[in-house]
Design a protein around this motif. Structure first.
Motif, PDB file in Angstrom:
ATOM      1  N   ASP A  44       0.790  -1.232   0.000  1.00  0.00           N
ATOM      2  CA  ASP A  44       0.000   0.000   0.000  1.00  0.00           C
ATOM      3  C   ASP A  44       0.825   1.286   0.000  1.00  0.00           C
ATOM      4  O   ASP A  44       0.256   2.380  -0.019  1.00  0.00           O
ATOM      5  N   SER A  45       2.142   1.190   0.072  1.00  0.00           N
ATOM      6  CA  SER A  45       2.958   2.403   0.113  1.00  0.00           C
ATOM      7  C   SER A  45       4.195   2.239  -0.762  1.00  0.00           C
ATOM      8  O   SER A  45       4.526   1.128  -1.196  1.00  0.00           O
ATOM      9  N   ALA A  46       4.872   3.358  -0.997  1.00  0.00           N
ATOM     10  CA  ALA A  46       6.110   3.344  -1.770  1.00  0.00           C
ATOM     11  C   ALA A  46       7.312   3.641  -0.878  1.00  0.00           C
ATOM     12  O   ALA A  46       8.355   4.084  -1.355  1.00  0.00           O
ATOM     13  N   ILE A  47       7.181   3.407   0.415  1.00  0.00           N
ATOM     14  CA  ILE A  47       8.262   3.676   1.353  1.00  0.00           C
ATOM     15  C   ILE A  47       9.479   2.820   0.978  1.00  0.00           C
ATOM     16  O   ILE A  47       9.348   1.600   0.809  1.00  0.00           O
ATOM     17  N   PRO A  48      10.663   3.429   0.829  1.00  0.00           N
ATOM     18  CA  PRO A  48      11.862   2.639   0.517  1.00  0.00           C
ATOM     19  C   PRO A  48      12.107   1.554   1.564  1.00  0.00           C
ATOM     20  O   PRO A  48      11.757   1.711   2.736  1.00  0.00           O
ATOM     21  N   ILE A  49      12.722   0.455   1.127  1.00  0.00           N
ATOM     22  CA  ILE A  49      12.928  -0.696   2.004  1.00  0.00           C
ATOM     23  C   ILE A  49      13.708  -0.313   3.256  1.00  0.00           C
ATOM     24  O   ILE A  49      13.365  -0.718   4.371  1.00  0.00           O
ATOM     25  N   GLY A  50      14.764   0.506   3.095  1.00  0.00           N
ATOM     26  CA  GLY A  50      15.559   0.918   4.247  1.00  0.00           C
ATOM     27  C   GLY A  50      14.747   1.712   5.253  1.00  0.00           C
ATOM     28  O   GLY A  50      14.853   1.495   6.469  1.00  0.00           O
ATOM     29  N   ASP A  51      13.915   2.634   4.763  1.00  0.00           N
ATOM     30  CA  ASP A  51      13.061   3.427   5.651  1.00  0.00           C
ATOM     31  C   ASP A  51      12.005   2.555   6.308  1.00  0.00           C
ATOM     32  O   ASP A  51      11.639   2.756   7.476  1.00  0.00           O
ATOM     33  N   LEU A  52      11.512   1.587   5.559  1.00  0.00           N
ATOM     34  CA  LEU A  52      10.505   0.668   6.099  1.00  0.00           C
ATOM     35  C   LEU A  52      11.092  -0.155   7.243  1.00  0.00           C
ATOM     36  O   LEU A  52      10.446  -0.340   8.288  1.00  0.00           O
ATOM     37  N   ALA A  53      12.310  -0.627   7.059  1.00  0.00           N
ATOM     38  CA  ALA A  53      12.973  -1.398   8.106  1.00  0.00           C
ATOM     39  C   ALA A  53      13.125  -0.573   9.376  1.00  0.00           C
ATOM     40  O   ALA A  53      12.857  -1.050  10.485  1.00  0.00           O
ATOM     41  N   SER A  54      13.533   0.677   9.221  1.00  0.00           N
ATOM     42  CA  SER A  54      13.695   1.558  10.379  1.00  0.00           C
ATOM     43  C   SER A  54      12.362   1.831  11.047  1.00  0.00           C
ATOM     44  O   SER A  54      12.253   1.821  12.281  1.00  0.00           O
ATOM     45  N   LEU A  55      11.324   2.059  10.243  1.00  0.00           N
ATOM     46  CA  LEU A  55       9.988   2.334  10.765  1.00  0.00           C
ATOM     47  C   LEU A  55       9.465   1.177  11.603  1.00  0.00           C
ATOM     48  O   LEU A  55       8.799   1.376  12.629  1.00  0.00           O
ATOM     49  N   LEU A  56       9.804  -0.031  11.201  1.00  0.00           N
ATOM     50  CA  LEU A  56       9.303  -1.228  11.884  1.00  0.00           C
ATOM     51  C   LEU A  56      10.177  -1.657  13.065  1.00  0.00           C
ATOM     52  O   LEU A  56       9.863  -2.637  13.735  1.00  0.00           O
ATOM     53  N   GLY A  57      11.271  -0.932  13.304  1.00  0.00           N
ATOM     54  CA  GLY A  57      12.086  -1.215  14.475  1.00  0.00           C
ATOM     55  C   GLY A  57      13.262  -2.140  14.241  1.00  0.00           C
ATOM     56  O   GLY A  57      13.896  -2.580  15.211  1.00  0.00           O
ATOM     57  N   PHE A  58      13.596  -2.441  12.970  1.00  0.00           N
ATOM     58  CA  PHE A  58      14.746  -3.290  12.687  1.00  0.00           C
ATOM     59  C   PHE A  58      16.035  -2.463  12.735  1.00  0.00           C
ATOM     60  O   PHE A  58      16.028  -1.263  12.448  1.00  0.00           O
ATOM     61  N   ASP A  59      17.146  -3.125  13.067  1.00  0.00           N
ATOM     62  CA  ASP A  59      18.428  -2.435  13.164  1.00  0.00           C
ATOM     63  C   ASP A  59      18.894  -1.929  11.809  1.00  0.00           C
ATOM     64  O   ASP A  59      19.507  -0.860  11.710  1.00  0.00           O
TER      65      ASP A  59
END
Length: 316
Positions: A276-291
């Motif tokens: 549902d979004s175009a959030i870059p993978i790196g930003d998505l990882a950070s948003l979800l709490g991954f290192d």
């Protein structure tokens, strides 16, 4: 009825105290019966504080943003992935904090006679339907005050209500059918919870129920904060259990450790955001709490069988 503003609090509490005996809703809208009516509050607000409302059986959820709901001295954080339940005649306090960025609420209050009639009909055996149809007294049905995950079925029911209202405005028959579907859906979730309670260690039923309530408080913390830092101490404290007993019971009930459950919630959230979004993978990882994006992509591939970038491409 669907309103796009919260009713005046003083007026609402007065009407509740008098059981809506004048059969008037907000804005002097005529009601068919006495008692709290079925109503949905779909509104956008920057902040609100609505304390100590003795409402009907209710779902609290948000289309966008977050809210807080307090029942029985427990405050629950409601995000966009869950809905929270309060029972008839329970006092609740609803709050949207000023610095939260606001919220778009979709709080569903089931009319007190409507909800009891529907729920009793859903649990009445087929061979008693005709007899039950003449009964005047309805048995009260209560549910656990906890967060429930919003799955595709639940969200589809919500979208259906929103779509029908925008297309045809308010139609009582259609509205009551949709509210009945929501109650039927929730009863199925409750039956699953009842099976979970019965699966707890073989102690008295009252003890099982209390254990489940405590675990559900910790689960509410997990579901509200799974993208951030959640400690074992925090979860055990929420459950009022020692860390050892909490870990053992949590794994017994949910089949996963708290950490594994957090990872499960993160991956499920990622699947939706990748579509549902175009959030870059790196930003998505950070948003979800991954290192980092590597640890996110590796876990996503382990759980889903495909890397997130390929998952996004396949979903187009």
């Amino acid at each position: 009825m669907i309103f796009h503003e919260f009713p005046d609090l003083t007026w609402l509490k007065s009407q509740i105290a008098h059981g809506f005996s004048n059969r008037l809703g907000w804005g002097n809208l005529p009601l068919d019966t006495e008692g709290f009516p079925s109503v949905i509050i779909h509104t956008k607000v920057r902040e609100c504080y609505r304390p100590d409302i003795k409402g009907p059986f209710s779902f609290f959820l948000n289309i966008r943003g977050n809210s807080l709901c307090s029942v029985d001295r427990q405050t629950t954080h409601i995000n966009e992935e869950n809905y929270f339940v309060s029972n008839r005649a329970q006092s609740y306090t609803l709050q949207i904090e000023e610095n939260s960025g606001g919220a778009e609420t979709f709080n569903i209050h089931f009319g007190e006679f409507f909800s009891e009639s529907v729920l009793n009909s859903l649990v009445t055996p087929p061979d008693r339907i005709l007899d039950a149809g003449t009964e005047k007294q309805l048995s009260p049905i209560s549910f656990f005050n906890q967060l429930h995950p919003r799955d595709a079925t639940f969200n589809g029911l919500i979208r259906g209500i929103m779509a029908s209202y925008s297309e045809t405005r308010y139609n009582k028959l259609r509205f009551e059918e949709q509210m009945t579907s929501l109650l039927s859906y929730h009863l199925q979730q409750h039956r699953h919870i009842a099976a979970t309670v019965n699966g707890l260690p073989p102690v008295r039923m009252a003890t099982r129920v209390e254990l489940y309530k405590r675990l559900s408080r910790a689960m509410d913390v997990l579901r509200s904060n799974f993208c951030g830092e959640v400690s074992l101490d925090q979860l055990a404290t929420a459950a009022c259990l020692s860390k050892y007993h909490f870990l053992r019971l949590f794994r017994s009930v949910y089949g996963l450790s708290p950490y594994q459950y957090i990872q499960h919630l993160r991956i499920e959230k990622a699947r939706g955001l990748l579509i549902d979004s175009a959030i870059p993978i790196g930003d998505l990882a950070s948003l979800l709490g991954f290192d980092n994006s590597q640890s996110f992509s590796r876990l996503f591939n382990q759980r889903v069988g495909i890397y997130p970038s390929h998952y996004r491409l396949q979903s187009k």
